[in-house]
Design an enzyme around this catalytic site. Structure first.
Site, PDB file in Angstrom:
ATOM      1  CG  ASP A 146      -8.466  -1.003  11.748  1.00  0.00           C
ATOM      2  OD1 ASP A 146      -7.573  -2.140  11.312  1.00  0.00           O
ATOM      3  OD2 ASP A 146      -9.077  -0.497  11.425  1.00  0.00           O
ATOM      4  CG  ASP A 205      -0.514  -0.800   2.763  1.00  0.00           C
ATOM      5  OD1 ASP A 205       0.722  -0.545   2.598  1.00  0.00           O
ATOM      6  OD2 ASP A 205      -0.924  -0.818   3.312  1.00  0.00           O
ATOM      7  CG  HIS A 230      -5.718  -2.745   8.909  1.00  0.00           C
ATOM      8  ND1 HIS A 230      -5.810  -0.723   9.117  1.00  0.00           N
ATOM      9  CD2 HIS A 230      -4.615  -2.670   8.566  1.00  0.00           C
ATOM     10  CE1 HIS A 230      -4.325  -0.557   9.392  1.00  0.00           C
ATOM     11  NE2 HIS A 230      -4.101  -1.216   9.127  1.00  0.00           N
ATOM     12  CD  GLU A 259      -8.651   0.766   7.478  1.00  0.00           C
ATOM     13  OE1 GLU A 259      -8.575   0.087   8.706  1.00  0.00           O
ATOM     14  OE2 GLU A 259      -8.261   2.171   8.831  1.00  0.00           O
TER      15      GLU A 259
HETATM   16  C1  F6R Z   1       1.374  -1.299   6.115  1.00  0.00           C
HETATM   17  C2  F6R Z   1       0.297  -1.799   5.855  1.00  0.00           C
HETATM   18  C3  F6R Z   1      -0.582  -1.935   7.034  1.00  0.00           C
HETATM   19  C4  F6R Z   1       0.509  -2.766   8.379  1.00  0.00           C
HETATM   20  C5  F6R Z   1      -0.701  -2.617   9.835  1.00  0.00           C
HETATM   21  C6  F6R Z   1      -0.080  -2.414  10.768  1.00  0.00           C
HETATM   22  O1  F6R Z   1       2.038  -1.729   4.476  1.00  0.00           O
HETATM   23  O2  F6R Z   1      -0.529  -2.729   5.384  1.00  0.00           O
HETATM   24  O3  F6R Z   1      -2.052  -3.199   7.180  1.00  0.00           O
HETATM   25  O4  F6R Z   1       1.131  -4.104   8.610  1.00  0.00           O
HETATM   26  O5  F6R Z   1      -0.928  -0.983   9.782  1.00  0.00           O
HETATM   27  O6  F6R Z   1       0.696  -1.808  11.376  1.00  0.00           O
HETATM   28  P1  F6R Z   1       2.083  -1.983  11.905  1.00  0.00           P
HETATM   29  O7  F6R Z   1       2.939  -2.530  12.169  1.00  0.00           O
HETATM   30  O8  F6R Z   1       3.132  -0.495  12.227  1.00  0.00           O
HETATM   31  O9  F6R Z   1       1.805  -1.795  14.021  1.00  0.00           O
END
Ligand code: F6R
Length: 249
Positions: free
Chosen positions: A129, A62, A131, A136
């Site tokens: 959440d 992303d 995702h 989301e």
């Molecule tokens: C980032 C991504 C997100 C993160 C998620 C967890 O490229 O795709 O899904 O993996 O938000 O973020 P952290 O690891 O910072 O807790």
């Protein structure tokens, strides 16, 4: 799903990525904090001459919309700084978040992944959440790369990377759940108690767009690698441990 509980998430996930680290191999990379131990371990193995990234191609999950490519928090900058520059991996692509036509950038990104022959191993984190990527809650389980609006919870979780909370972008381009599901293998890593509820919902909850990571229950080769704290709310924890301890030979 295979559930691995370990105090060394980085080592276990680096092992899981290893089959894609060969000329022509295609890896899917995540950003954020969760994969950092994995990247540290891969950098260590690279320096020790144990893994060679020659000919490996990488795709990001992303990208924030509206951040110029050189912005320090654009995921294309982050991945170079945290990982790929350290191992000589130069063929790294991500969705183009610095574009006036995001729909076109999304379609182009899907085409690039397809042209590469798809992703061999996709590394994932999980949001509080539920995702994966930035899909989301209520994301279509068959979605493709597209624009998404971040929840207030995700913007607040990610504010630590930005100078001020209100500078966290509202919009992103993310691989869809359908896109992620086409990777031949998926490896989700999570550490810390803040992820425990989302992990439990993803692994043991109903398959539901309300917990997008639960779509991995459909995937034939999904591995979830957790530290003790992230595994803390799994009801079948003892069972996963026994599976780990008694692998069929
Ligand atoms: C980032 C991504 C997100 C993160 C998620 C967890 O490229 O795709 O899904 O993996 O938000 O973020 P952290 O690891 O910072 O807790």
């Amino acid at each position: 799903m295979e559930v691995i509980v370990t105090e060394d998430v980085g080592v276990a996930a680096a092992d899981a990525l290893a089959p894609a680290l060969r000329p022509g191999g295609v890896v899917g990379l995540a950003t954020g904090s969760s994969p950092l131990p994995v990247y540290r371990e891969l950098i260590r193995r690279h320096r020790a001459g144990r893994v060679d990234f020659t000919g490996v191609r990488a795709f990001l999950l992303d990208e924030y919309l509206g951040l110029p490519e050189g912005h320090p928090q654009s995921y294309r900058s982050v991945i170079r700084r945290e990982f790929t520059d350290h191992v000589g991996l130069s063929d790294v692509r991500g969705p183009d978040g610095d574009t006036a036509d995001a729909d076109r950038a999304a379609a182009r990104y899907e085409a690039e992944i397809e042209a590469a022959g798809g992703i061999d191993v996709q590394l994932l984190g999980i949001g509080t959440d539920g995702h994966i990527g930035f899909n989301e809650p209520t994301s279509s389980l068959r979605s493709r790369t597209r624009v998404k609006t971040l929840t207030a919870q995700t913007r607040s979780d990610n504010a630590r990377f930005f100078e001020a909370p209100d500078t966290v972008p509202h919009h992103v381009l993310t691989q869809g759940l359908g896109t992620i599901g086409e990777a031949r293998r998926v490896v989700l890593v999570a550490s810390g108690s803040a992820k425990a509820a989302a992990v439990a919902a993803a692994v043991e909850g109903p398959l539901s767009a309300f917990c997008p990571a639960s779509v991995l229950q459909w995937h034939p080769e999904a591995t979830v690698i957790l530290d003790e704290a992230a595994a803390g709310r799994l009801r079948l924890l003892d069972y996963y441990r026994s599976v780990q301890d008694h692998k069929p030979t």
